[in-house]
Design a protein around this motif. Structure first.
Motif, PDB file in Angstrom:
ATOM      1  N   UNK A 135       3.467  -2.004  -6.880  1.00  0.00           N
ATOM      2  CA  UNK A 135       4.159  -3.091  -7.577  1.00  0.00           C
ATOM      3  C   UNK A 135       3.818  -4.448  -6.947  1.00  0.00           C
ATOM      4  N   UNK A 136       3.692  -4.459  -5.618  1.00  0.00           N
ATOM      5  CA  UNK A 136       3.373  -5.709  -4.921  1.00  0.00           C
ATOM      6  C   UNK A 136       1.917  -6.118  -5.123  1.00  0.00           C
ATOM      7  N   UNK A 137       1.045  -5.115  -5.244  1.00  0.00           N
ATOM      8  CA  UNK A 137      -0.390  -5.365  -5.413  1.00  0.00           C
ATOM      9  C   UNK A 137      -0.869  -4.610  -6.659  1.00  0.00           C
ATOM     10  N   UNK A 138      -0.532  -5.111  -7.849  1.00  0.00           N
ATOM     11  CA  UNK A 138      -0.764  -4.352  -9.083  1.00  0.00           C
ATOM     12  C   UNK A 138      -2.233  -4.110  -9.425  1.00  0.00           C
ATOM     13  N   UNK A 139      -3.138  -4.811  -8.746  1.00  0.00           N
ATOM     14  CA  UNK A 139      -4.559  -4.613  -9.053  1.00  0.00           C
ATOM     15  C   UNK A 139      -5.127  -3.354  -8.398  1.00  0.00           C
ATOM     16  N   UNK A 140      -4.439  -2.768  -7.426  1.00  0.00           N
ATOM     17  CA  UNK A 140      -4.995  -1.617  -6.712  1.00  0.00           C
ATOM     18  C   UNK A 140      -4.795  -0.342  -7.524  1.00  0.00           C
ATOM     19  N   UNK A 141      -5.654   0.627  -7.262  1.00  0.00           N
ATOM     20  CA  UNK A 141      -5.567   1.935  -7.902  1.00  0.00           C
ATOM     21  C   UNK A 141      -5.279   2.993  -6.847  1.00  0.00           C
ATOM     22  N   UNK A 142      -4.383   3.921  -7.166  1.00  0.00           N
ATOM     23  CA  UNK A 142      -3.975   4.952  -6.218  1.00  0.00           C
ATOM     24  C   UNK A 142      -4.811   6.213  -6.384  1.00  0.00           C
TER      25      UNK A 142
END
Length: 214
Positions: free
Chosen positions: A83-90
């Motif tokens: 949520x804080x870094x919405x550009x990342x993918x898990x």
């Protein structure tokens, strides 16, 4: 906690962060990650180059932020970071959830899982640090040494990474004269039965100026 020891970790984090920001474009800094996880109220520990630089006395640049999160808070931690870094993918794996920059494919945050005996015990062996208005945990000196020992003898870790780990182990031993060998032995036993003797022997080798065998 001695003020001097605390200052060493604060200075190390500032140095490793500054070096990393210089070399890594659009870096997610360790303090940004710390703020998110503190706000989410999950128990975690800062690992990797940012977390151990105070013990080695040689902070260095790194591309990612490594944290170990208690099992019950892992899902919450990953959600808060996304949520804080919405550009990342898990990318969820057995031992870690990796958050990647989709443009470069680079891992920017590793959220490690305590699914090995040593790591399940890690959050009982901590050293508290205050930096940037935030309080966070790093491994105790003995836990940091045990973690590096575990990586050094891993059957799955790449050889080049093992040499990095051995270097960190050597630097920690040389920089810290007050290692609790009894505590280190107990933690080494969590790596494997007999690991306590081996990790203490490695400390003695470093102190005697002998080479470690990987």
């Amino acid at each position: 906690m001695p003020v001097q020891a605390r200052d060493i970790h604060v200075q190390s984090l500032a140095t490793s962060s500054a070096l990393s920001e210089y070399y890594v474009p659009n870096l997610i800094t360790p303090l940004e990650v710390i703020r998110v996880l503190n706000a989410a109220r999950v128990k975690f520990m800062l690992l990797g180059a940012h977390g151990l630089g105070g013990w080695t006395r040689e902070p260095r640049a790194t591309k990612d932020v490594d944290v170990l999160v208690a099992a019950r808070g892992h899902k919450k931690a990953v959600q808060a970071l996304r949520e804080a870094f919405p550009h990342v993918q898990a990318e969820d794996n057995e031992v870690v959830t990796r958050l990647r920059d989709p443009e470069t494919g680079t891992v920017v945050i590793d959220v490690m899982k305590p699914n090995q005996p040593l790591y399940r015990d890690a959050l009982k062996h901590t050293h508290a640090v205050e930096s940037g208005g935030q309080t966070y945990l790093v491994p105790s000196l003995e836990m940091a040494l045990a973690m590096k020992f575990s990586a050094m003898i891993s059957l799955t870790r790449a050889d080049d990474r093992k040499h990095f780990d051995a270097g960190d182990f050597i630097r920690m031993v040389r920089a810290n004269l007050d290692i609790d060998l009894a505590s280190l032995h107990a933690l080494g036993q969590l790596v494997y039965n007999g690991g306590g003797d081996e990790v203490v022997e490695n400390v003695c080798k470093v102190r005697a100026g002998k080479k470690l065998t990987l």
